[in-house]
Write an enzyme that holds these catalytic residues in place. Structure first.
Site, PDB file in Angstrom:
ATOM      1  N   LEU A  45     121.757  50.569 -18.085  1.00  0.00           N
ATOM      2  CA  LEU A  45     121.678  52.026 -18.200  1.00  0.00           C
ATOM      3  C   LEU A  45     121.970  52.725 -16.870  1.00  0.00           C
ATOM      4  O   LEU A  45     121.624  52.223 -15.804  1.00  0.00           O
ATOM      5  CB  LEU A  45     120.298  52.417 -18.724  1.00  0.00           C
ATOM      6  CG  LEU A  45     119.909  51.760 -20.059  1.00  0.00           C
ATOM      7  CD1 LEU A  45     118.505  52.207 -20.481  1.00  0.00           C
ATOM      8  CD2 LEU A  45     120.911  52.077 -21.157  1.00  0.00           C
ATOM      9  N   HIS A  46     122.606  53.876 -16.975  1.00  0.00           N
ATOM     10  CA  HIS A  46     122.935  54.694 -15.801  1.00  0.00           C
ATOM     11  C   HIS A  46     122.596  56.147 -16.128  1.00  0.00           C
ATOM     12  O   HIS A  46     122.036  56.436 -17.206  1.00  0.00           O
ATOM     13  CB  HIS A  46     124.406  54.518 -15.419  1.00  0.00           C
ATOM     14  CG  HIS A  46     125.356  54.679 -16.581  1.00  0.00           C
ATOM     15  ND1 HIS A  46     125.518  55.874 -17.240  1.00  0.00           N
ATOM     16  CD2 HIS A  46     126.165  53.791 -17.225  1.00  0.00           C
ATOM     17  CE1 HIS A  46     126.405  55.735 -18.217  1.00  0.00           C
ATOM     18  NE2 HIS A  46     126.802  54.470 -18.247  1.00  0.00           N
ATOM     19  N   HIS A  49     123.362  57.547 -19.635  1.00  0.00           N
ATOM     20  CA  HIS A  49     122.356  57.231 -20.655  1.00  0.00           C
ATOM     21  C   HIS A  49     121.089  58.058 -20.428  1.00  0.00           C
ATOM     22  O   HIS A  49     120.484  58.570 -21.375  1.00  0.00           O
ATOM     23  CB  HIS A  49     121.981  55.746 -20.589  1.00  0.00           C
ATOM     24  CG  HIS A  49     123.120  54.793 -20.805  1.00  0.00           C
ATOM     25  ND1 HIS A  49     123.651  54.028 -19.799  1.00  0.00           N
ATOM     26  CD2 HIS A  49     123.819  54.466 -21.919  1.00  0.00           C
ATOM     27  CE1 HIS A  49     124.615  53.266 -20.275  1.00  0.00           C
ATOM     28  NE2 HIS A  49     124.748  53.513 -21.561  1.00  0.00           N
ATOM     29  N   ASP A 162     132.409  58.821 -25.216  1.00  0.00           N
ATOM     30  CA  ASP A 162     132.988  58.040 -26.317  1.00  0.00           C
ATOM     31  C   ASP A 162     133.307  59.012 -27.451  1.00  0.00           C
ATOM     32  O   ASP A 162     132.634  59.038 -28.482  1.00  0.00           O
ATOM     33  CB  ASP A 162     132.001  56.953 -26.736  1.00  0.00           C
ATOM     34  CG  ASP A 162     131.720  55.994 -25.590  1.00  0.00           C
ATOM     35  OD1 ASP A 162     132.492  55.043 -25.416  1.00  0.00           O
ATOM     36  OD2 ASP A 162     130.750  56.223 -24.833  1.00  0.00           O
TER      37      ASP A 162
HETATM   38  P1  AMP Z   1     126.977  52.391 -24.152  1.00  0.00           P
HETATM   39  O1  AMP Z   1     125.747  51.759 -23.603  1.00  0.00           O
HETATM   40  O2  AMP Z   1     128.136  52.384 -23.207  1.00  0.00           O
HETATM   41  O3  AMP Z   1     127.301  51.919 -25.547  1.00  0.00           O
HETATM   42  O4  AMP Z   1     126.632  53.933 -24.321  1.00  0.00           O
HETATM   43  C1  AMP Z   1     125.501  54.349 -25.044  1.00  0.00           C
HETATM   44  C2  AMP Z   1     125.580  55.853 -25.213  1.00  0.00           C
HETATM   45  O5  AMP Z   1     125.610  56.475 -23.935  1.00  0.00           O
HETATM   46  C3  AMP Z   1     126.843  56.302 -25.961  1.00  0.00           C
HETATM   47  O6  AMP Z   1     126.519  57.354 -26.837  1.00  0.00           O
HETATM   48  C4  AMP Z   1     127.723  56.754 -24.838  1.00  0.00           C
HETATM   49  O7  AMP Z   1     128.673  57.722 -25.233  1.00  0.00           O
HETATM   50  C5  AMP Z   1     126.709  57.355 -23.881  1.00  0.00           C
HETATM   51  N1  AMP Z   1     127.271  57.416 -22.530  1.00  0.00           N
HETATM   52  C6  AMP Z   1     127.787  56.394 -21.823  1.00  0.00           C
HETATM   53  N2  AMP Z   1     128.280  56.829 -20.638  1.00  0.00           N
HETATM   54  C7  AMP Z   1     128.077  58.173 -20.632  1.00  0.00           C
HETATM   55  C8  AMP Z   1     128.376  59.216 -19.701  1.00  0.00           C
HETATM   56  N3  AMP Z   1     129.002  58.973 -18.544  1.00  0.00           N
HETATM   57  N4  AMP Z   1     128.031  60.476 -20.032  1.00  0.00           N
HETATM   58  C9  AMP Z   1     127.410  60.745 -21.204  1.00  0.00           C
HETATM   59  N5  AMP Z   1     127.104  59.817 -22.127  1.00  0.00           N
HETATM   60  C10 AMP Z   1     127.429  58.550 -21.837  1.00  0.00           C
END
Ligand code: AMP
Length: 294
Positions: A45-46, A49, A162
């Protein structure tokens, strides 16, 4: 649960791995009159998230983040095995961001050996990442429909980074009558404009320096539109030329499509989305911007 939860460090979020337990916890939270808010993630997570979790964390909400690296949304040559897994750090970030409970099932829990049902959102998944990562959105739609059943939430939060995923999920929720709302949240970026992503950690320093080209290319399309350019082909070519100025980048796609249907367009006369996927070394990065003609 107070509104100050967004900024105050809290006790660690509960960490749950079993289906029965998560279902029971949700029922209990409901009996206590909490609204259930879900933030599905793949972990590592960053701040992107965290911003979703913070937007989910309101006074009466019970926030559940899921952490599951979903094998069926990765292609055979993609980075499922290498995908970063950082449970300790994730737990801390969740505690800081207003998450009450983390659901982190293992692969066997989500996909017992005999499971074979898949969910396909046939039209929305066709262009962009759907075309370049065959089967990707079937994996995404399948895991999210399972999570939506296991965790009957009122609202699920997704990031606009996304963009196509947001549309696929909205379509699925409408078509399959899931009784929950989808909240789309803004893209969180590094100071130089690179969209935050778990895959950014694959970049070496040189690749990281050049990766800002995705945002620059989207900014260029936005600027040209503001200056009056409406031809989608010319806007797209301008983005491609800009990406080409980063020698370490390898373009996967650059498209300008109708913002709602993701249909091809010749002119940007209504809301459109500019969407990019570019490889830098081991990382495949995506980014997008909405193009709104005045
Ligand atoms: P992931 O863990 O990459 O599957 O992402 C989980 C959720 O976090 C998804 O809904 C992503 O679109 C959202 N997310 C990932 N990176 C970002 C970001 N930089 N800004 C906003 N939402 C994000």
């Amino acid at each position: 649960m107070g509104a100050d939860r967004n900024v105050t460090p809290r006790k660690p979020a509960l960490w749950i791995t079993g289906k029965k337990e998560i279902f029971e916890r949700v029922q209990t939270a409901r009996l206590l009159n909490h609204t259930i808010r879900l933030v599905p993630t793949m972990g590592n997570l960053h701040e992107g998230h965290a911003s979703l979790c913070r937007q989910a964390a309101e006074e009466t909400s019970f926030v559940i983040a899921t952490i599951f690296v979903n094998p069926i949304q990765f292609g055979p040559k993609e980075d499922f095995a290498a995908y970063p897994r950082t449970p300790e750090e994730d737990r801390e970030l969740c505690a800081r961001s207003g998450v009450d409970l983390i659901f982190a099932p293992n692969v066997e829990t989500m996909y017992p050996a005999d499971s074979c049902t898949r969910v396909q959102v046939s039209e929305t998944e066709k262009p962009l990442c759907g075309r370049h990562r065959p089967g990707h959105f079937i994996g995404v739609a399948t895991v999210l429909s399972k999570l939506f059943h296991l965790i009957p939430a009122d609202i699920a939060f997704f990031g606009l980074k996304d963009y196509q995923q947001c549309l696929v999920i909205e379509r699925m929720v409408e078509d399959l009558d899931f009784p929950l709302k989808i909240r789309k949240c803004p893209i969180v970026r590094e100071p130089d404009g690179l969209a935050m992503s778990s895959r950014n950690r694959y970049l070496n320093p040189e690749e990281r320096g050049q990766a800002v080209i995705l945002k620059r290319s989207l900014d260029l399309a936005t600027r040209l539109l503001q200056q009056g350019e409406r031809d989608a082909g010319r806007l797209r070519q301008a983005m491609i030329d800009e990406i080409a100025s980063a020698p370490l980048g390898r373009l996967d796609y650059a498209e300008i499509l109708d913002a709602q249907s993701l249909a091809s367009i010749d002119r940007v006369d209504r809301s459109a989305v500019a969407a990019l996927a570019v490889h830098f070394g081991k990382a495949r990065l995506i980014d997008n911007a909405l193009l709104n003609p005045m």
